[in-house]
Design an enzyme around this catalytic site. Structure first.
Site, mmCIF file in Angstrom:
data_model
loop_
_atom_site.group_PDB
_atom_site.id
_atom_site.type_symbol
_atom_site.label_atom_id
_atom_site.label_comp_id
_atom_site.label_asym_id
_atom_site.label_seq_id
_atom_site.Cartn_x
_atom_site.Cartn_y
_atom_site.Cartn_z
ATOM 1 N NE ARG A 30 -4.033 -1.420 2.161
ATOM 2 C CZ ARG A 30 -5.314 -1.219 1.465
ATOM 3 N NH1 ARG A 30 -5.237 -0.301 0.619
ATOM 4 N NH2 ARG A 30 -6.295 -2.245 1.409
ATOM 5 N NE ARG A 31 3.272 2.199 5.862
ATOM 6 C CZ ARG A 31 3.789 1.415 6.878
ATOM 7 N NH1 ARG A 31 5.169 1.002 6.927
ATOM 8 N NH2 ARG A 31 3.227 1.755 7.989
ATOM 9 N NE ARG A 51 -8.190 -11.845 -4.754
ATOM 10 C CZ ARG A 51 -9.055 -12.240 -3.813
ATOM 11 N NH1 ARG A 51 -9.548 -10.915 -3.111
ATOM 12 N NH2 ARG A 51 -9.428 -13.341 -3.395
ATOM 13 C CB ALA A 52 -0.840 -13.321 -2.614
ATOM 14 C CD GLN A 53 -4.195 -10.495 3.597
ATOM 15 O OE1 GLN A 53 -4.891 -9.671 2.811
ATOM 16 N NE2 GLN A 53 -4.566 -10.702 4.860
ATOM 17 C CG ASN A 55 -6.619 -15.637 -3.327
ATOM 18 O OD1 ASN A 55 -7.602 -15.257 -3.061
ATOM 19 N ND2 ASN A 55 -5.973 -15.722 -4.535
ATOM 20 C CG PHE A 94 2.350 -14.022 -0.177
ATOM 21 C CD1 PHE A 94 1.084 -13.503 0.005
ATOM 22 C CD2 PHE A 94 3.426 -13.195 -0.073
ATOM 23 C CE1 PHE A 94 1.128 -11.967 0.217
ATOM 24 C CE2 PHE A 94 3.489 -11.968 0.203
ATOM 25 C CZ PHE A 94 2.130 -11.306 0.318
ATOM 26 N NE ARG A 104 -3.657 -17.568 -9.143
ATOM 27 C CZ ARG A 104 -4.017 -17.780 -10.669
ATOM 28 N NH1 ARG A 104 -3.029 -17.271 -11.581
ATOM 29 N NH2 ARG A 104 -5.132 -17.983 -11.077
#
Length: 122
Positions: A30-31, A51-53, A55, A94, A104
């Site tokens: 985000r940063r 999305r990885a987090q 999921n 991840f 993935r």
């Protein structure tokens, strides 16, 4: 029984720490990509990390449930080893997903197979 559950507890705590690591990676993304909460869209690089987090978080309750069920009713040792393999697969998932959507797939199939083994043990 309590002394026998040590390895299941250790795998559980390791899993919780892995989930925390994934959440921190979203904060860092985000940063890096200037995506302020509550937004969940942004550059593809951010969206893949997000999305990885998400999921991994969605599957975590299933994993913990079958880990403990298999450990209590089948074999604590085998279930703990499978739990470690699952967590390794999710870590690879991840990082692979964070790099590219195709990255993935192999770890996803690996961790899904381990999850099915735990379900079978349960």
């Amino acid at each position: 029984m309590l002394d026998e559950a040590v390895s299941l507890g250790a795998v559980t705590v390791l899993g919780v720490l892995e989930q925390a690591y994934f959440s921190l990676q979203v904060i860092y993304a985000r940063r890096k990509y200037s995506v302020s909460p509550p937004a969940t869209t942004g550059p593809p690089e951010f969206e893949r990390v997000f999305r990885a987090q998400a999921n991994c978080s969605e599957y975590f309750p299933i994993f913990i449930t079958v880990l403990w069920t298999a450990g209590v009713f089948f074999s604590q040792g085998l279930s703990s080893v499978c739990g470690l393999l699952y967590l390794y697969g999710r870590l690879q998932y991840f990082h692979g997903y964070s790099q590219s959507a195709q990255g993935r797939l192999a770890p996803l199939y690996f961790s899904a197979q381990i999850l099915w083994v735990l379900i079978g043990f349960s």
